[in-house]
Design a protein around this motif. Structure first.
Motif, PDB file in Angstrom:
ATOM      1  N   ILE A  59       0.847  -1.194   0.000  1.00 21.35           N
ATOM      2  CA  ILE A  59       0.000   0.000   0.000  1.00 21.35           C
ATOM      3  C   ILE A  59       0.883   1.245   0.000  1.00 21.35           C
ATOM      4  O   ILE A  59       1.739   1.414   0.871  1.00 21.35           O
ATOM      5  N   VAL A  60       0.684   2.121  -0.975  1.00 20.10           N
ATOM      6  CA  VAL A  60       1.415   3.384  -1.029  1.00 20.10           C
ATOM      7  C   VAL A  60       0.833   4.323   0.021  1.00 20.10           C
ATOM      8  O   VAL A  60      -0.382   4.537   0.075  1.00 20.10           O
ATOM      9  N   THR A  61       1.675   4.867   0.862  1.00 20.81           N
ATOM     10  CA  THR A  61       1.217   5.761   1.924  1.00 20.81           C
ATOM     11  C   THR A  61       0.776   7.105   1.360  1.00 20.81           C
ATOM     12  O   THR A  61       1.040   7.451   0.205  1.00 20.81           O
ATOM     13  N   ARG A  62       0.107   7.883   2.208  1.00 14.45           N
ATOM     14  CA  ARG A  62      -0.279   9.242   1.809  1.00 14.45           C
ATOM     15  C   ARG A  62       0.954  10.071   1.453  1.00 14.45           C
ATOM     16  O   ARG A  62       0.924  10.840   0.482  1.00 14.45           O
ATOM     17  N   ALA A  63       2.013   9.905   2.211  1.00 17.53           N
ATOM     18  CA  ALA A  63       3.247  10.625   1.880  1.00 17.53           C
ATOM     19  C   ALA A  63       3.761  10.187   0.509  1.00 17.53           C
ATOM     20  O   ALA A  63       4.314  10.995  -0.240  1.00 17.53           O
ATOM     21  N   TRP A  65       2.057   9.407  -2.126  1.00 20.27           N
ATOM     22  CA  TRP A  65       1.405  10.058  -3.269  1.00 20.27           C
ATOM     23  C   TRP A  65       1.304  11.569  -3.103  1.00 20.27           C
ATOM     24  O   TRP A  65       0.713  12.269  -3.927  1.00 20.27           O
ATOM     25  N   GLY A  66       1.932  12.075  -2.060  1.00 19.39           N
ATOM     26  CA  GLY A  66       2.064  13.524  -1.914  1.00 19.39           C
ATOM     27  C   GLY A  66       0.872  14.234  -1.321  1.00 19.39           C
ATOM     28  O   GLY A  66       0.613  15.406  -1.648  1.00 19.39           O
ATOM     29  N   ALA A  67       0.116  13.569  -0.421  1.00 16.08           N
ATOM     30  CA  ALA A  67      -1.034  14.217   0.219  1.00 16.08           C
ATOM     31  C   ALA A  67      -0.567  15.370   1.104  1.00 16.08           C
ATOM     32  O   ALA A  67       0.328  15.195   1.929  1.00 16.08           O
ATOM     33  N   ASP A  68      -1.159  16.516   0.920  1.00 14.16           N
ATOM     34  CA  ASP A  68      -0.830  17.686   1.733  1.00 14.16           C
ATOM     35  C   ASP A  68      -1.612  17.601   3.037  1.00 14.16           C
ATOM     36  O   ASP A  68      -2.810  17.871   3.073  1.00 14.16           O
ATOM     37  N   GLU A  69      -0.944  17.244   4.109  1.00 17.38           N
ATOM     38  CA  GLU A  69      -1.620  17.047   5.392  1.00 17.38           C
ATOM     39  C   GLU A  69      -2.101  18.360   6.017  1.00 17.38           C
ATOM     40  O   GLU A  69      -2.904  18.347   6.954  1.00 17.38           O
ATOM     41  N   LYS A  70      -1.666  19.481   5.474  1.00 15.08           N
ATOM     42  CA  LYS A  70      -2.057  20.770   6.035  1.00 15.08           C
ATOM     43  C   LYS A  70      -3.481  21.162   5.657  1.00 15.08           C
ATOM     44  O   LYS A  70      -4.088  21.991   6.346  1.00 15.08           O
ATOM     45  N   ILE A  71      -4.032  20.590   4.581  1.00 18.54           N
ATOM     46  CA  ILE A  71      -5.352  21.051   4.140  1.00 18.54           C
ATOM     47  C   ILE A  71      -6.504  20.277   4.784  1.00 18.54           C
ATOM     48  O   ILE A  71      -7.648  20.728   4.759  1.00 18.54           O
ATOM     49  N   ARG A  72      -6.221  19.118   5.349  1.00 18.35           N
ATOM     50  CA  ARG A  72      -7.296  18.327   5.957  1.00 18.35           C
ATOM     51  C   ARG A  72      -7.545  18.766   7.391  1.00 18.35           C
ATOM     52  O   ARG A  72      -6.720  19.450   8.002  1.00 18.35           O
TER      53      ARG A  72
END
Length: 252
Positions: A59-63, A65-72
């Motif tokens: 499983i590819v992590t959120r990091a 695929w480049g998920a911006d954790e600041k917007i959630r």
């Protein structure tokens, strides 16, 4: 999820010291038998749970695929369990290269949070046409994270989206196989049979009124809980084979 059995003491009070009931020799045989049976039942449950678990896929992590954790939104919301895996399509283009999948997901993520006002990415997992599985909503891939994917049935379920539109185009064999691998593993953690059925109580939507107890496949399509074409008729037709493959991966 397993729940701890309440402790039942097999010890009787010591008449010479009623404040210290520590004399196990006075326990009646029936209590001892009950305790032994409880231990046997617990062990059998562990064996059964292990028996029907499938291997965890990559499983590819959120990091990853480049998920911006600041917007959630901060924090997470959890259900008690996962009873149903709802399968979706993202209604995006089918001609992307697999190397572009992270970029497509980042666009979906921004849309869910910035445009729809959701707390995070809606789906718990997403799968591209090369069969790569991505972590979707944050909160832990092994946990019962409540997503935003099937209005009225987000509690006690998970959402799995395949990138693309499958109204007239078939999903790739790799993507379908990945759906089976993912659901076999995740549903196995919660002791669910991929070929089985279960019930969820509707929270209210355009297909079932609030409070309705609805019978669903453990692996269901979005349209089973909500009036929509999702996951597209070509992907929906694959769910029977997904259930069969996932069950086989669990050793059923």
């Amino acid at each position: 999820m397993p729940y701890p059995h309440p402790h039942t003491s097999t010890q009787q009070p010591n008449p010479t010291n009623p404040t210290n009931p520590t004399n196990p020799t006075t326990a009646p045989p029936s209590a001892l038998d009950a305790d032994a049976n409880a231990d046997a039942d617990a062990e059998a449950a562990k064996v059964a749970a292990a028996r029907y678990r499938a291997p965890r896929p990559s499983i590819v992590t959120r990091a990853g695929w480049g998920a911006d954790e600041k917007i959630r939104e901060a924090g997470h919301v959890y259900s008690k369990t996962v009873k149903v895996a709802f399968i979706h399509h993202t209604v995006t283009g089918n001609n992307y290269r697999c190397s572009q999948a992270p970029s497509v997901m980042r666009g979906i993520y921004r849309y869910h949070v910035k445009s729809l006002g959701w707390r995070d990415y809606g789906y718990n997992f997403t799968i591209d046409k090369c069969g790569k599985i991505y972590e979707g909503r944050s909160g832990g891939v092994t946990k019962a994270v409540r997503g935003a994917h099937t209005l009225g049935f987000n509690t006690n379920s998970m959402g799995v989206a395949v990138l693309g539109t499958f109204t007239s185009k078939k999903p790739s064999a790799k993507a379908v196989k990945a759906v089976a691998k993912l659901t076999a593993w995740k549903l196995g953690l919660f002791k669910r049979n991929p070929r089985g059925t279960t019930h969820l109580v509707s929270g209210g939507g355009n297909k079932y009124k609030k409070g309705a107890k609805v019978k669903l496949h453990v692996i269901a399509g979005h349209r089973d809980g909500f009036a929509t074409e999702c996951p597209g008729k070509r992907l929906y037709k694959k769910l029977g084979s997904v259930r069969k493959t996932a069950a086989r991966l669990q050793g059923r």
